[in-house]
Design a protein around this motif. Structure first.
Motif, PDB file in Angstrom:
ATOM      1  N   ASP A 200       0.833  -1.204   0.000  1.00  0.00           N
ATOM      2  CA  ASP A 200       0.000   0.000   0.000  1.00  0.00           C
ATOM      3  C   ASP A 200       0.868   1.255   0.000  1.00  0.00           C
ATOM      4  N   ALA A 201       2.029   1.170   0.679  1.00  0.00           N
ATOM      5  CA  ALA A 201       2.938   2.310   0.712  1.00  0.00           C
ATOM      6  C   ALA A 201       3.407   2.670  -0.697  1.00  0.00           C
ATOM      7  N   VAL A 202       3.743   1.662  -1.498  1.00  0.00           N
ATOM      8  CA  VAL A 202       4.179   1.908  -2.876  1.00  0.00           C
ATOM      9  C   VAL A 202       3.009   2.395  -3.727  1.00  0.00           C
ATOM     10  N   LYS A 203       1.829   1.846  -3.489  1.00  0.00           N
ATOM     11  CA  LYS A 203       0.624   2.282  -4.218  1.00  0.00           C
ATOM     12  C   LYS A 203       0.366   3.770  -3.984  1.00  0.00           C
ATOM     13  N   GLN A 204       0.469   4.202  -2.735  1.00  0.00           N
ATOM     14  CA  GLN A 204       0.251   5.609  -2.411  1.00  0.00           C
ATOM     15  C   GLN A 204       1.314   6.489  -3.068  1.00  0.00           C
ATOM     16  N   TYR A 205       2.544   6.009  -3.084  1.00  0.00           N
ATOM     17  CA  TYR A 205       3.636   6.746  -3.729  1.00  0.00           C
ATOM     18  C   TYR A 205       3.359   6.923  -5.221  1.00  0.00           C
ATOM     19  N   ILE A 206       2.925   5.861  -5.891  1.00  0.00           N
ATOM     20  CA  ILE A 206       2.628   5.926  -7.320  1.00  0.00           C
ATOM     21  C   ILE A 206       1.523   6.937  -7.591  1.00  0.00           C
ATOM     22  N   SER A 207       0.526   6.931  -6.729  1.00  0.00           N
ATOM     23  CA  SER A 207      -0.603   7.846  -6.894  1.00  0.00           C
ATOM     24  C   SER A 207      -0.196   9.300  -6.651  1.00  0.00           C
ATOM     25  N   GLN A 208       0.525   9.530  -5.554  1.00  0.00           N
ATOM     26  CA  GLN A 208       0.887  10.901  -5.176  1.00  0.00           C
ATOM     27  C   GLN A 208       1.963  11.494  -6.087  1.00  0.00           C
ATOM     28  N   ALA A 209       2.944  10.678  -6.480  1.00  0.00           N
ATOM     29  CA  ALA A 209       4.061  11.195  -7.271  1.00  0.00           C
ATOM     30  C   ALA A 209       3.743  11.301  -8.759  1.00  0.00           C
ATOM     31  N   PHE A 210       2.867  10.388  -9.258  1.00  0.00           N
ATOM     32  CA  PHE A 210       2.649  10.333 -10.703  1.00  0.00           C
ATOM     33  C   PHE A 210       1.180  10.416 -11.108  1.00  0.00           C
ATOM     34  N   GLY A 211       0.277  10.391 -10.125  1.00  0.00           N
ATOM     35  CA  GLY A 211      -1.145  10.447 -10.429  1.00  0.00           C
ATOM     36  C   GLY A 211      -1.647   9.210 -11.160  1.00  0.00           C
ATOM     37  N   LEU A 212      -0.994   8.055 -10.922  1.00  0.00           N
ATOM     38  CA  LEU A 212      -1.335   6.816 -11.616  1.00  0.00           C
ATOM     39  C   LEU A 212      -2.004   5.815 -10.680  1.00  0.00           C
ATOM     40  N   ASN A 213      -2.878   4.992 -11.226  1.00  0.00           N
ATOM     41  CA  ASN A 213      -3.522   3.938 -10.456  1.00  0.00           C
ATOM     42  C   ASN A 213      -2.684   2.662 -10.503  1.00  0.00           C
ATOM     43  N   SER A 214      -2.752   1.872  -9.457  1.00  0.00           N
ATOM     44  CA  SER A 214      -2.047   0.592  -9.412  1.00  0.00           C
ATOM     45  C   SER A 214      -2.808  -0.365  -8.512  1.00  0.00           C
ATOM     46  N   LYS A 215      -2.493  -1.629  -8.634  1.00  0.00           N
ATOM     47  CA  LYS A 215      -3.119  -2.666  -7.811  1.00  0.00           C
ATOM     48  C   LYS A 215      -2.045  -3.287  -6.922  1.00  0.00           C
ATOM     49  N   VAL A 216      -2.369  -3.489  -5.649  1.00  0.00           N
ATOM     50  CA  VAL A 216      -1.404  -4.062  -4.713  1.00  0.00           C
ATOM     51  C   VAL A 216      -1.429  -5.586  -4.797  1.00  0.00           C
ATOM     52  N   ILE A 217      -0.253  -6.169  -5.025  1.00  0.00           N
ATOM     53  CA  ILE A 217      -0.048  -7.605  -4.867  1.00  0.00           C
ATOM     54  C   ILE A 217       1.230  -7.766  -4.047  1.00  0.00           C
ATOM     55  N   TYR A 218       1.084  -8.312  -2.847  1.00  0.00           N
ATOM     56  CA  TYR A 218       2.234  -8.451  -1.959  1.00  0.00           C
ATOM     57  C   TYR A 218       3.263  -9.430  -2.520  1.00  0.00           C
ATOM     58  N   ASN A 219       4.530  -9.160  -2.235  1.00  0.00           N
ATOM     59  CA  ASN A 219       5.572 -10.118  -2.556  1.00  0.00           C
ATOM     60  C   ASN A 219       5.326 -11.422  -1.800  1.00  0.00           C
ATOM     61  N   GLY A 220       5.767 -12.527  -2.384  1.00  0.00           N
ATOM     62  CA  GLY A 220       5.470 -13.820  -1.788  1.00  0.00           C
ATOM     63  C   GLY A 220       6.683 -14.555  -1.268  1.00  0.00           C
ATOM     64  N   VAL A 221       6.458 -15.343  -0.231  1.00  0.00           N
ATOM     65  CA  VAL A 221       7.471 -16.211   0.371  1.00  0.00           C
ATOM     66  C   VAL A 221       7.006 -17.654   0.222  1.00  0.00           C
ATOM     67  N   ALA A 222       7.938 -18.547  -0.105  1.00  0.00           N
ATOM     68  CA  ALA A 222       7.605 -19.975  -0.186  1.00  0.00           C
ATOM     69  C   ALA A 222       7.540 -20.532   1.233  1.00  0.00           C
ATOM     70  N   ILE A 223       6.456 -20.218   1.927  1.00  0.00           N
ATOM     71  CA  ILE A 223       6.356 -20.473   3.362  1.00  0.00           C
ATOM     72  C   ILE A 223       6.506 -21.953   3.710  1.00  0.00           C
ATOM     73  N   SER A 224       6.003 -22.831   2.856  1.00  0.00           N
ATOM     74  CA  SER A 224       6.102 -24.265   3.150  1.00  0.00           C
ATOM     75  C   SER A 224       7.554 -24.743   3.149  1.00  0.00           C
ATOM     76  N   ASN A 225       8.455 -23.986   2.519  1.00  0.00           N
ATOM     77  CA  ASN A 225       9.867 -24.371   2.464  1.00  0.00           C
ATOM     78  C   ASN A 225      10.688 -23.807   3.622  1.00  0.00           C
ATOM     79  N   VAL A 226      10.086 -22.926   4.415  1.00  0.00           N
ATOM     80  CA  VAL A 226      10.810 -22.256   5.496  1.00  0.00           C
ATOM     81  C   VAL A 226      10.760 -23.113   6.760  1.00  0.00           C
ATOM     82  N   LYS A 227      11.931 -23.442   7.277  1.00  0.00           N
ATOM     83  CA  LYS A 227      12.006 -24.213   8.526  1.00  0.00           C
ATOM     84  C   LYS A 227      11.595 -23.325   9.692  1.00  0.00           C
ATOM     85  N   LYS A 228      10.765 -23.859  10.573  1.00  0.00           N
ATOM     86  CA  LYS A 228      10.186 -23.067  11.661  1.00  0.00           C
ATOM     87  C   LYS A 228      10.994 -23.210  12.955  1.00  0.00           C
TER      88      LYS A 228
END
Length: 347
Positions: A128-156
């Motif tokens: 959302d932080a990047v989305k707001q930056y895109i809107s405020q700095a360039f007046g452009l619309n964007s859709k948020v998709i979070y970066n992903g982690v291969a959680i099943s591969n991460v040892k707990k």
């Protein structure tokens, strides 16, 4: 669906780590291609990519004025006929000609740098932080998709308990003016010499132009025995060993997201971040992690001391469990890859 990802360089960094995860997930169901424009690649990172992904290296010199690589990229794309071209470089779309731009999208990874107008048919933001930056700095619309982690591969991590040495890890490019490693190092000096907490150790995982400076700083602060620089490590290494640490610290000065924070949560390791928009979004403003005032060493020291003091408390254990559940719900790479594919189909 034939998907072509486009990026300038493929070295250490959050966007590259995210892209490896996306490529490996999307290739399970789609035809996936990666084009690396410049001759800046890390072979360790390349080897982490699923062999089914077609990797094409253009080997252009950075900032080159030679048009041959641009012609080569366009020729390849016209020949490959991808359904969508997914750029992870803001200026990547400017290299494309004619109809190719009509099926080119851009993922914006940070809150710095230009975005060329009328080049992309759709914009995505990693937070959302990047989305707001895109809107405020360039007046452009964007859709948020979070970066992903291969959680099943991460040892707990099994249990939060007190050990003889409190082990901290910091994972990112060694670019201290962006990632703030020098702040953590100064806080470590304060903890060791002013607060007499000597049973503490910090591992820095990553590589970058600040390595020599940070080594000199460690000597100046007399904390060499409390620090190790482990260099660039693979996702597999990080996913396997992250659980061995007691705390992950991300002291960034600028950060659009902070995928290592999500990785820490996935490993059931407490996380401490600077209170800038991207990392704070990941921990939901303190709901799933700890934070300190950006570029404030005193605030960082206070947060570290508080975490160490209350490490085995039930409240800390509950926070870690809640953070893990949040990571599964919000940052699993399978959901990220699926979300992108659904958006490709709607173009």
């Amino acid at each position: 669906m034939k998907i072509c990802h486009l990026i300038f360089s493929f070295t250490t960094g959050g966007s590259e780590t995210m892209l490896v995860n996306i490529l490996n997930e999307q290739v399970k169901t789609e035809n996936v291609i990666l084009i690396i424009i410049n001759n800046l690649t890390d072979e360790k990172l390349i080897h982490q990519i699923d062999k089914r992904v077609l990797v094409i290296k253009i080997n252009r010199r950075p900032s080159s004025k030679n048009y041959t690589p641009i012609i080569k990229i366009n020729y390849l794309l016209y020949r490959l006929k991808p359904d969508v071209i997914h750029s992870h470089a803001r200026l990547g779309g400017k290299l494309l000609l004619g109809k190719l731009r009509k099926k080119t999208i851009l993922t914006v990874h940070s809150t710095k740098g230009p975005i060329p107008l009328n080049v992309y048919c759709k914009l995505f933001a990693i937070s959302d932080a990047v989305k707001q930056y895109i809107s405020q700095a360039f007046g452009l619309n964007s859709k948020v998709i979070y970066n992903g982690v291969a959680i099943s591969n991460v040892k707990k991590k099994d249990i939060l308990d007190r050990k003889p040495i409190f082990k901290i890890v910091q994972i990112s490019r060694l670019e201290h003016l962006i990632k703030g490693q020098h702040l953590l190092m100064e806080a470590l000096k304060e903890i060791v010499y002013n607060y007499k907490y000597t049973n503490i150790h910090v591992d820095f995982i990553g590589d970058g132009s600040s390595l020599d400076y940070l080594k000199q700083l460690a000597t100046e602060y007399k904390v060499e025995n409390h620090i190790a620089f482990l260099g660039l490590q693979s996702n597999d290494y990080i996913y396997k060993h992250l659980c061995e640490y007691d705390l992950l610290v991300q002291p960034s000065i600028y950060e659009g997201f902070g995928i290592t924070v999500a990785e820490g949560m996935a490993a059931k390791v407490p996380v401490l971040v600077s209170n800038i928009e991207g990392p704070m979004e990941i921990i939901d403003n303190g709901e799933y992690g700890y934070h300190f005032k950006t570029e404030n060493v005193e605030s960082l020291c206070e947060a570290l001391r508080n975490i160490i003091k209350h490490y085995a408390d039930e409240t800390n254990k509950q926070l870690v469990e809640q953070a893990y559940k949040h990571a599964i719900e919000s940052f699993d790479v399978a959901a990220t890859a699926k979300n992108y594919i659904e958006n490709y189909q709607s173009l």
